[in-house]
Design an enzyme around this catalytic site. Sequence first.
Site, short mmCIF file in Angstrom:
data_model
loop_
_atom_site.label_atom_id
_atom_site.label_comp_id
_atom_site.label_asym_id
_atom_site.label_seq_id
_atom_site.Cartn_x
_atom_site.Cartn_y
_atom_site.Cartn_z
N ASP A 30 25.04 44.59 38.77
CA ASP A 30 24.51 43.96 39.98
C ASP A 30 23.56 42.83 39.59
O ASP A 30 22.76 42.96 38.66
CB ASP A 30 23.79 45.01 40.85
CG ASP A 30 23.55 44.52 42.26
OD1 ASP A 30 24.18 45.06 43.19
OD2 ASP A 30 22.74 43.58 42.44
N ILE A 31 23.63 41.72 40.29
CA ILE A 31 22.83 40.54 39.95
C ILE A 31 21.35 40.76 40.28
O ILE A 31 20.49 40.08 39.73
CB ILE A 31 23.39 39.31 40.71
CG1 ILE A 31 23.01 38.03 39.99
CG2 ILE A 31 22.95 39.29 42.16
CD1 ILE A 31 23.80 36.82 40.48
N ASN A 88 27.72 51.13 50.97
CA ASN A 88 27.24 50.76 52.30
C ASN A 88 28.40 50.27 53.15
O ASN A 88 29.29 49.57 52.66
CB ASN A 88 26.19 49.65 52.17
CG ASN A 88 24.97 50.11 51.40
OD1 ASN A 88 24.51 51.23 51.59
ND2 ASN A 88 24.45 49.26 50.53
N GLU A 96 26.27 43.97 52.79
CA GLU A 96 26.13 42.51 52.76
C GLU A 96 27.42 41.82 52.36
O GLU A 96 27.71 40.72 52.84
CB GLU A 96 25.01 42.11 51.80
CG GLU A 96 23.63 42.49 52.34
CD GLU A 96 22.52 42.28 51.32
OE1 GLU A 96 22.81 41.91 50.17
OE2 GLU A 96 21.36 42.51 51.70
N VAL A 97 28.18 42.43 51.47
CA VAL A 97 29.41 41.80 50.98
C VAL A 97 30.61 42.59 51.51
O VAL A 97 30.75 43.79 51.22
CB VAL A 97 29.44 41.77 49.43
CG1 VAL A 97 30.71 41.11 48.94
CG2 VAL A 97 28.21 41.06 48.88
N HIS A 101 32.55 48.12 47.61
CA HIS A 101 31.91 48.28 46.31
C HIS A 101 31.11 49.57 46.31
O HIS A 101 30.52 49.94 47.32
CB HIS A 101 31.00 47.09 45.97
CG HIS A 101 30.06 46.69 47.06
ND1 HIS A 101 30.49 45.99 48.18
CD2 HIS A 101 28.73 46.87 47.22
CE1 HIS A 101 29.45 45.77 48.97
NE2 HIS A 101 28.38 46.30 48.41
N MET A 102 31.13 50.23 45.16
CA MET A 102 30.31 51.41 44.96
C MET A 102 29.16 51.01 44.04
O MET A 102 29.38 50.46 42.97
CB MET A 102 31.13 52.53 44.31
CG MET A 102 30.41 53.86 44.25
SD MET A 102 30.13 54.59 45.88
CE MET A 102 31.78 55.17 46.28
N HIS A 103 27.93 51.27 44.50
CA HIS A 103 26.77 51.06 43.64
C HIS A 103 26.59 52.30 42.77
O HIS A 103 26.65 53.43 43.27
CB HIS A 103 25.49 50.94 44.49
CG HIS A 103 25.45 49.76 45.42
ND1 HIS A 103 24.75 48.61 45.13
CD2 HIS A 103 26.00 49.56 46.64
CE1 HIS A 103 24.86 47.74 46.14
NE2 HIS A 103 25.62 48.30 47.08
P1 AMP Z 1 25.68 45.61 49.76
O1 AMP Z 1 24.39 45.37 50.49
O2 AMP Z 1 26.01 47.08 49.63
O3 AMP Z 1 26.83 44.81 50.35
O4 AMP Z 1 25.44 45.14 48.27
C1 AMP Z 1 25.81 43.89 47.77
C2 AMP Z 1 25.29 43.84 46.36
O5 AMP Z 1 25.91 42.76 45.70
C3 AMP Z 1 23.78 43.61 46.25
O6 AMP Z 1 23.19 44.69 45.51
C4 AMP Z 1 23.68 42.28 45.49
O7 AMP Z 1 22.59 42.24 44.59
C5 AMP Z 1 25.01 42.22 44.76
N1 AMP Z 1 25.47 40.88 44.41
C6 AMP Z 1 25.52 39.78 45.20
N2 AMP Z 1 26.04 38.74 44.53
C7 AMP Z 1 26.34 39.19 43.29
C8 AMP Z 1 26.91 38.59 42.13
N3 AMP Z 1 27.27 37.29 42.09
N4 AMP Z 1 27.07 39.36 41.02
C9 AMP Z 1 26.71 40.65 41.05
N5 AMP Z 1 26.17 41.28 42.10
C10 AMP Z 1 25.98 40.56 43.21
#
Ligand code: AMP
Length: 116
Positions: A30-31, A88, A96-97, A101-103
């Site tokens: 994660d960035i 999420n 957000e994305v 994705h699984m954290h």
């Molecule tokens: P979510 O809120 O569950 O959609 O999480 C999105 C995650 O993507 C966040 O933890 C961000 O820090 C991560 N993220 C956004 N852009 C990037 C990127 N370019 N590379 C890696 N992680 C990212």
Amino acid sequence: DDTNIFAKILRGEIPCQKVDECDHTLSFNDISPQAPTHILVIPKGSYIDMADFAANGSAEEQAAFLAAIGRVADQAGLAEGGYRIISNIGKNGHQEVPHLHMHILGGEPIGPMRAR
Ligand code: AMP
């Protein structure tokens, strides 16, 4: 939606710190890490969230996604101490994305499920 950041990472248009890859998944750091280890595991197919993936992912994609989560956590050395996985979904889930994705969070005690 093929304009989101993870779709761009999958197409190689944006770099990532890759930690694992298989035919159906990509995993990268994660960035903006929220723990000493914070890895995202994503399917290569363009599923929006876990509900979409559960309904529309193939059995092979679903199995590969689960296997990748376990493999990545093991390879990161998280198995013994434990870790948290979070996915999420939607507005209330604070997603957000819009690409599943699984954290994977670990490397220290992750704390309670929710801040109070
Ligand atoms: P979510 O809120 O569950 O959609 O999480 C999105 C995650 O993507 C966040 O933890 C961000 O820090 C991560 N993220 C956004 N852009 C990037 C990127 N370019 N590379 C890696 N992680 C990212």
